[in-house]
Design a protein around this motif. Structure first.
Motif, PDB file in Angstrom:
ATOM      1  N   LEU A 187     -52.489  10.398 100.230  1.00  0.00           N
ATOM      2  CA  LEU A 187     -52.386  11.854 100.192  1.00  0.00           C
ATOM      3  C   LEU A 187     -51.594  12.430 101.361  1.00  0.00           C
ATOM      4  O   LEU A 187     -50.966  13.469 101.246  1.00  0.00           O
ATOM      5  CB  LEU A 187     -53.779  12.495 100.140  1.00  0.00           C
ATOM      6  CG  LEU A 187     -54.487  12.404  98.785  1.00  0.00           C
ATOM      7  CD1 LEU A 187     -55.867  13.042  98.853  1.00  0.00           C
ATOM      8  CD2 LEU A 187     -53.669  13.068  97.670  1.00  0.00           C
ATOM      9  N   ARG A 188     -51.602  11.724 102.493  1.00  0.00           N
ATOM     10  CA  ARG A 188     -50.846  12.184 103.656  1.00  0.00           C
ATOM     11  C   ARG A 188     -49.387  12.453 103.269  1.00  0.00           C
ATOM     12  O   ARG A 188     -48.806  13.468 103.611  1.00  0.00           O
ATOM     13  CB  ARG A 188     -50.919  11.095 104.738  1.00  0.00           C
ATOM     14  CG  ARG A 188     -50.725  11.607 106.136  1.00  0.00           C
ATOM     15  CD  ARG A 188     -51.628  10.848 107.081  1.00  0.00           C
ATOM     16  NE  ARG A 188     -52.910  11.509 107.149  1.00  0.00           N
ATOM     17  CZ  ARG A 188     -53.278  12.328 108.130  1.00  0.00           C
ATOM     18  NH1 ARG A 188     -52.460  12.572 109.125  1.00  0.00           N
ATOM     19  NH2 ARG A 188     -54.453  12.890 108.128  1.00  0.00           N
ATOM     20  N   GLU A 189     -48.866  11.539 102.524  1.00  0.00           N
ATOM     21  CA  GLU A 189     -47.477  11.694 102.096  1.00  0.00           C
ATOM     22  C   GLU A 189     -47.335  12.913 101.165  1.00  0.00           C
ATOM     23  O   GLU A 189     -46.376  13.666 101.251  1.00  0.00           O
ATOM     24  CB  GLU A 189     -47.052  10.400 101.380  1.00  0.00           C
ATOM     25  CG  GLU A 189     -45.568  10.284 101.097  1.00  0.00           C
ATOM     26  CD  GLU A 189     -45.222  10.551  99.632  1.00  0.00           C
ATOM     27  OE1 GLU A 189     -44.121  11.073  99.367  1.00  0.00           O
ATOM     28  OE2 GLU A 189     -46.059  10.247  98.746  1.00  0.00           O
ATOM     29  N   LYS A 190     -48.353  13.116 100.323  1.00  0.00           N
ATOM     30  CA  LYS A 190     -48.311  14.236  99.365  1.00  0.00           C
ATOM     31  C   LYS A 190     -48.345  15.591 100.086  1.00  0.00           C
ATOM     32  O   LYS A 190     -47.624  16.509  99.712  1.00  0.00           O
ATOM     33  CB  LYS A 190     -49.476  14.161  98.368  1.00  0.00           C
ATOM     34  CG  LYS A 190     -49.454  12.928  97.487  1.00  0.00           C
ATOM     35  CD  LYS A 190     -48.278  12.952  96.522  1.00  0.00           C
ATOM     36  CE  LYS A 190     -48.160  11.629  95.764  1.00  0.00           C
ATOM     37  NZ  LYS A 190     -46.841  11.488  95.123  1.00  0.00           N
ATOM     38  N   TYR A 191     -49.200  15.705 101.112  1.00  0.00           N
ATOM     39  CA  TYR A 191     -49.304  16.989 101.824  1.00  0.00           C
ATOM     40  C   TYR A 191     -47.937  17.436 102.328  1.00  0.00           C
ATOM     41  O   TYR A 191     -47.581  18.601 102.264  1.00  0.00           O
ATOM     42  CB  TYR A 191     -50.230  16.884 103.046  1.00  0.00           C
ATOM     43  CG  TYR A 191     -51.689  16.629 102.735  1.00  0.00           C
ATOM     44  CD1 TYR A 191     -52.403  17.472 101.886  1.00  0.00           C
ATOM     45  CD2 TYR A 191     -52.365  15.558 103.323  1.00  0.00           C
ATOM     46  CE1 TYR A 191     -53.736  17.233 101.619  1.00  0.00           C
ATOM     47  CE2 TYR A 191     -53.706  15.330 103.060  1.00  0.00           C
ATOM     48  CZ  TYR A 191     -54.394  16.155 102.208  1.00  0.00           C
ATOM     49  OH  TYR A 191     -55.707  15.923 101.949  1.00  0.00           O
ATOM     50  N   PHE A 192     -47.179  16.482 102.871  1.00  0.00           N
ATOM     51  CA  PHE A 192     -45.941  16.858 103.541  1.00  0.00           C
ATOM     52  C   PHE A 192     -44.734  16.914 102.612  1.00  0.00           C
ATOM     53  O   PHE A 192     -43.658  17.335 103.007  1.00  0.00           O
ATOM     54  CB  PHE A 192     -45.700  15.945 104.752  1.00  0.00           C
ATOM     55  CG  PHE A 192     -46.719  16.212 105.833  1.00  0.00           C
ATOM     56  CD1 PHE A 192     -46.564  17.327 106.667  1.00  0.00           C
ATOM     57  CD2 PHE A 192     -47.851  15.422 105.976  1.00  0.00           C
ATOM     58  CE1 PHE A 192     -47.526  17.615 107.625  1.00  0.00           C
ATOM     59  CE2 PHE A 192     -48.806  15.709 106.942  1.00  0.00           C
ATOM     60  CZ  PHE A 192     -48.645  16.811 107.766  1.00  0.00           C
ATOM     61  N   THR A 193     -44.929  16.495 101.370  1.00  0.00           N
ATOM     62  CA  THR A 193     -43.819  16.641 100.428  1.00  0.00           C
ATOM     63  C   THR A 193     -44.137  17.678  99.355  1.00  0.00           C
ATOM     64  O   THR A 193     -43.270  18.041  98.566  1.00  0.00           O
ATOM     65  CB  THR A 193     -43.499  15.294  99.736  1.00  0.00           C
ATOM     66  OG1 THR A 193     -44.714  14.804  99.155  1.00  0.00           O
ATOM     67  CG2 THR A 193     -42.969  14.273 100.723  1.00  0.00           C
ATOM     68  N   ALA A 194     -45.391  18.158  99.336  1.00  0.00           N
ATOM     69  CA  ALA A 194     -45.799  19.117  98.291  1.00  0.00           C
ATOM     70  C   ALA A 194     -45.064  20.442  98.452  1.00  0.00           C
ATOM     71  O   ALA A 194     -44.714  20.852  99.569  1.00  0.00           O
ATOM     72  CB  ALA A 194     -47.299  19.347  98.352  1.00  0.00           C
ATOM     73  N   ASP A 195     -44.846  21.117  97.321  1.00  0.00           N
ATOM     74  CA  ASP A 195     -44.224  22.441  97.338  1.00  0.00           C
ATOM     75  C   ASP A 195     -45.263  23.530  97.556  1.00  0.00           C
ATOM     76  O   ASP A 195     -44.959  24.583  98.095  1.00  0.00           O
ATOM     77  CB  ASP A 195     -43.513  22.695  95.996  1.00  0.00           C
ATOM     78  CG  ASP A 195     -42.478  21.625  95.707  1.00  0.00           C
ATOM     79  OD1 ASP A 195     -41.449  21.621  96.395  1.00  0.00           O
ATOM     80  OD2 ASP A 195     -42.719  20.764  94.822  1.00  0.00           O
ATOM     81  N   VAL A 196     -46.472  23.257  97.048  1.00  0.00           N
ATOM     82  CA  VAL A 196     -47.504  24.288  97.062  1.00  0.00           C
ATOM     83  C   VAL A 196     -48.868  23.682  97.402  1.00  0.00           C
ATOM     84  O   VAL A 196     -49.192  22.580  96.955  1.00  0.00           O
ATOM     85  CB  VAL A 196     -47.613  24.964  95.660  1.00  0.00           C
ATOM     86  CG1 VAL A 196     -48.692  26.047  95.653  1.00  0.00           C
ATOM     87  CG2 VAL A 196     -46.275  25.557  95.220  1.00  0.00           C
TER      88      VAL A 196
END
Lengths: 326, 402
Positions: B192-201
């Motif tokens: 999820l760490r990667e998701k937080y910093f690539t997420a748009d929203v």
């Protein structure tokens, strides 16, 4: 809009409205326990059973029928339909329940007699409406049939008023609850004093004889009694007066765990699971002798006891009767 | 029109029976109930002012629900003043469409746990509209992978033991994840760490909203909400109107009572978010999107809440803090978990189902499986009279008055 409710609710509500009893038991059947006492029909204090202990063995039969049959199945619909027809034609409903054990019937019927004897022993004089007595309608309230209840309670009140009583003593906390909180909203000028069997015994607890019990007892506080009516210390006081060794379960008084009884007719299996969990919880107190003061708790806990379990489950009335016999 | 509820009762009874035989549910809930009771009694001893504070919060809630329209207006004004954008969604569909309007398609979304999100089936809707959505609460993440619904409002995956977590993780991550809780937590953290910093929203709910300041208060322990609402360039708060209270001080009181009865004692994190991230460090020129989100949106959702607020017999149900304490005390919930529910759970959940999430027909079987034993009222910091409301709903069901 019209809703089709599960059939068992239709049957119970119709039985109450038409026959004055959730299972359409006859007045003479409900009052048979009182034959030997020859109680007056008029007096200051009215002894009120509401037929609730008397119908317990039949409820179990109904529940067994429900448990073993799929409520959605044709067979079930037919059976329930047949029952309904039987009731409408005025045939004895209890004939449907040939499986009721005589010993259960005797036991639950005698609870009322024992309660009356305990109160007599403490010097109380009271009257009883006998065959005329009608069920309080607590289940109409419980299950949401309030419109019907508004009409029904007028009949109940007529019977009660015929007794001339100023005070009603209820064996069941469910009856006490509706008389106390619901009737005044539905019946103009309904101002009778409502007490429970426990209240009356508690007031004269000093006169109770000591009871020889084989071991410690544990109280299952009924939800209605403990939370709605605020009666829990009284039970302990009474038991202390008869010399009982009272143990406490981890969840007691206003934190008591429900016996599962209220959902028995619609969700019998789940009710059973909840009942047996409560029996085990009560046994965590170290006592195997469970006392309660509510017909539905008594029945639900009995039903929740697993086969071969050594626990004894009794109503407070049955327990106190041992002392009054001596 | 005739509504036949008979089959629904039969189906529901079977579901409850099955749940009551599920040993995972049994073990997990038994453990959870005893831990809940112990923690709460310990923390109430440590913070003995709590019951009195809870009574004060009852007053705050009563006042707020009686002035809901006014509070909503103030809240929306505050959000706008803080350079956020405020929306009001009358119903379920409007809430979803507003959210989709902000997000668009083909985006990556990270989401904090929210009962409102469950009520709206938000993740499913955004996914159907071409977005990649990740639940960041560990329990919700597990359920997302298992395609299941929550079994408790605070511990959604309470019924899933570590072995089953390992199984679903091994499959999802395409590598062997051992049935070791620390290991399981670690793989999700990395993913999820990667998701937080690539997420748009990032999307979150809120436990309470102070309308004077526009402060959204979000209580959590994992730290996922901090990341989900802090790292992406856009933060959307979706919150039910029952969470509004007049002042910041009121909000703090509500928050403390909530977490204390939610077994947190002291929560790991309390996030307070009032607007987009900003800086004035260069020449005192306010610039948005410094480290946190550049855009901040709040969608206030009614979806039946104002109907509840208008009814004397039910407005008290809106005081629910979602601490989950009642569920641990409920004898039916103790053996069936979230099966005694439809989005919202337990007796209070049956009431919310009727008004907000499903309607009266969905609620009917739930309403009849409540024991009306009243132990939830003993536990409830808001003393919500669930048994009385259940009685009222039964009457409406019996006579088709809905």
């Amino acid at each position: 809009m019209e809703t089709k409710m599960p059939m068992v609710l239709d049957i119970i509500s119709e039985n109450i409205i038409k026959h004055g009893n959730p299972l359409a038991l006859k007045g003479s059947e409900v009052a048979s326990w009182a034959k030997e006492l020859d109680l007056p029909v008029k007096g200051e204090l009215l002894f009120y059973t509401g037929g609730e202990y008397q119908l317990l063995p039949f409820i179990d039969s109904l529940v067994k029928t429900i448990t073993h049959l799929d409520q959605g199945s044709k067979v079930f619909s037919m059976m329930m339909g047949a029952r309904n027809i039987l009731n409408k034609t005025g045939l004895n409903a209890e004939k449907m329940y040939a499986s009721v054990l005589a010993k259960d019937k005797d036991r639950y019927n005698s609870v009322c007699l024992k309660a009356a004897k305990v109160l007599h022993g403490l010097g109380y004089e009271f009257c009883y409406s006998g065959n005329e007595e009608l069920y309080s309608g607590a289940l109409l309230y419980e299950l949401g049939y309030l419109e019907d209840m508004k009409n029904y309670v007028q009949k109940v009140v007529e019977v009660i008023r015929n007794s001339g009583a100023k005070t009603i003593v209820c064996l069941s906390p469910h009856a006490a609850e509706v008389f106390k909180f619901i009737y005044p909203k539905m019946v103009k000028g309904f101002d009778l004093e409502i007490v429970t069997f426990v209240d009356l015994v508690w007031q004269r607890r000093d006169q109770l004889a000591k009871i020889e019990a084989s071991g410690a007892v544990v109280i299952h506080d009924s939800c209605r009694l403990a939370r709605e009516l605020g009666i829990h210390q009284e039970l302990r006081d009474i038991l202390e007066n008869v010399g009982a060794d009272v143990k406490e379960s981890p969840r007691n008084r206003e934190w008591t765990s429900c016996c599962g009884g209220p959902i028995k007719i619609l969700f019998p299996e789940l009710s059973h699971v909840i009942g047996s969990r409560r029996v085990n919880e009560l046994k965590e107190s170290g006592a195997e002798h469970i006392l309660t003061s509510c017909p539905y708790c008594l029945s639900a806990l009995e039903g929740g006891r697993t086969k071969g379990d050594s626990a004894i489950i009794e109503d407070l009335i049955e327990f106190l009767y041992r002392g009054s016999k001596a | 029109m005739t509504v036949d509820l008979r089959k629904d009762f039969v189906t529901y009874a079977k579901d409850l029976n099955k749940a009551s035989e599920d040993t995972n549910i049994r073990t997990a809930i038994t453990r959870a109930v005893s831990s809940y009771r112990n923690t709460v009694s310990e923390t109430l001893e440590r913070f003995p002012h709590t019951p009195e504070l809870a009574e004060e919060v009852q007053g705050i809630k009563r006042h707020s629900m009686a002035n809901l329209d006014d509070l909503l207006k103030q809240a929306m004004d505050s959000v706008e003043r803080n350079k956020g954008k405020a929306f009001f969604a009358k119903d379920h569909q409007a809430a979803l469409e507003i959210a989709l309007g902000i997000i668009g398609r083909g985006k990556t979304v990270v989401k904090g746990k929210s009962m409102l999100g469950e009520e709206l089936h938000l993740r499913e809707y955004l996914e159907e509209n071409g977005n990649e959505v990740w639940e960041t609460d560990l329990g919700e993440f597990i359920l997302q992978l298992r395609k299941e619904r929550p079994m408790h409002i605070l511990s959604p995956s309470i019924h899933v033991p570590r072995e089953q977590v390992a199984e679903v993780f091994s499959k999802f991550f395409g590598k062997e994840v051992p049935p070791d809780i620390a290991e399981e937590v670690k793989v999700v953290r990395e993913f999820l760490r990667e998701k937080y910093f690539t997420a748009d929203v990032g999307i979150s709910g809120a436990n309470v909203v102070a309308v004077d300041t526009g402060a959204m208060v979000i209580i959590e322990n994992e730290g996922n909400v901090r990341l989900a609402t802090g790292a992406p360039p856009v933060h959307i708060v979706m919150v039910g109107t029952e969470k509004l209270v007049p002042t910041f001080q009121d909000a703090m009181k509500v928050a403390e009572v909530t977490w204390r009865y939610a077994q947190y004692g002291v929560p790991g994190y309390v996030n307070i978010v009032s607007g987009p991230s900003k800086t004035g460090d260069i020449e005192k020129v306010t610039t948005y999107g410094a480290h946190g989100p550049k855009e901040f949106y709040v969608i206030f959702v009614d979806n039946g809440r104002s109907d509840m607020a208008r009814e004397d017999k039910f407005s008290q149900a809106l005081h629910c803090l979602r601490c989950g304490g009642c569920m641990y005390e409920c004898p039916v919930f103790q053996v069936t978990a979230g099966h005694f529910g439809h989005v919202y759970m337990g007796g209070i959940g049956a009431i919310w189902t009727a008004f907000v999430a499903g309607g009266m027909e969905k609620a009917a079987p739930l309403v009849y499986s409540c024991l009306r034993c009243g132990r939830c009222v003993e536990r409830c910091p808001m003393s919500i009279e669930v048994p009385a409301m259940i009685g009222e709903l039964r009457e409406r069901i019996v006579y088709g008055k809905y």
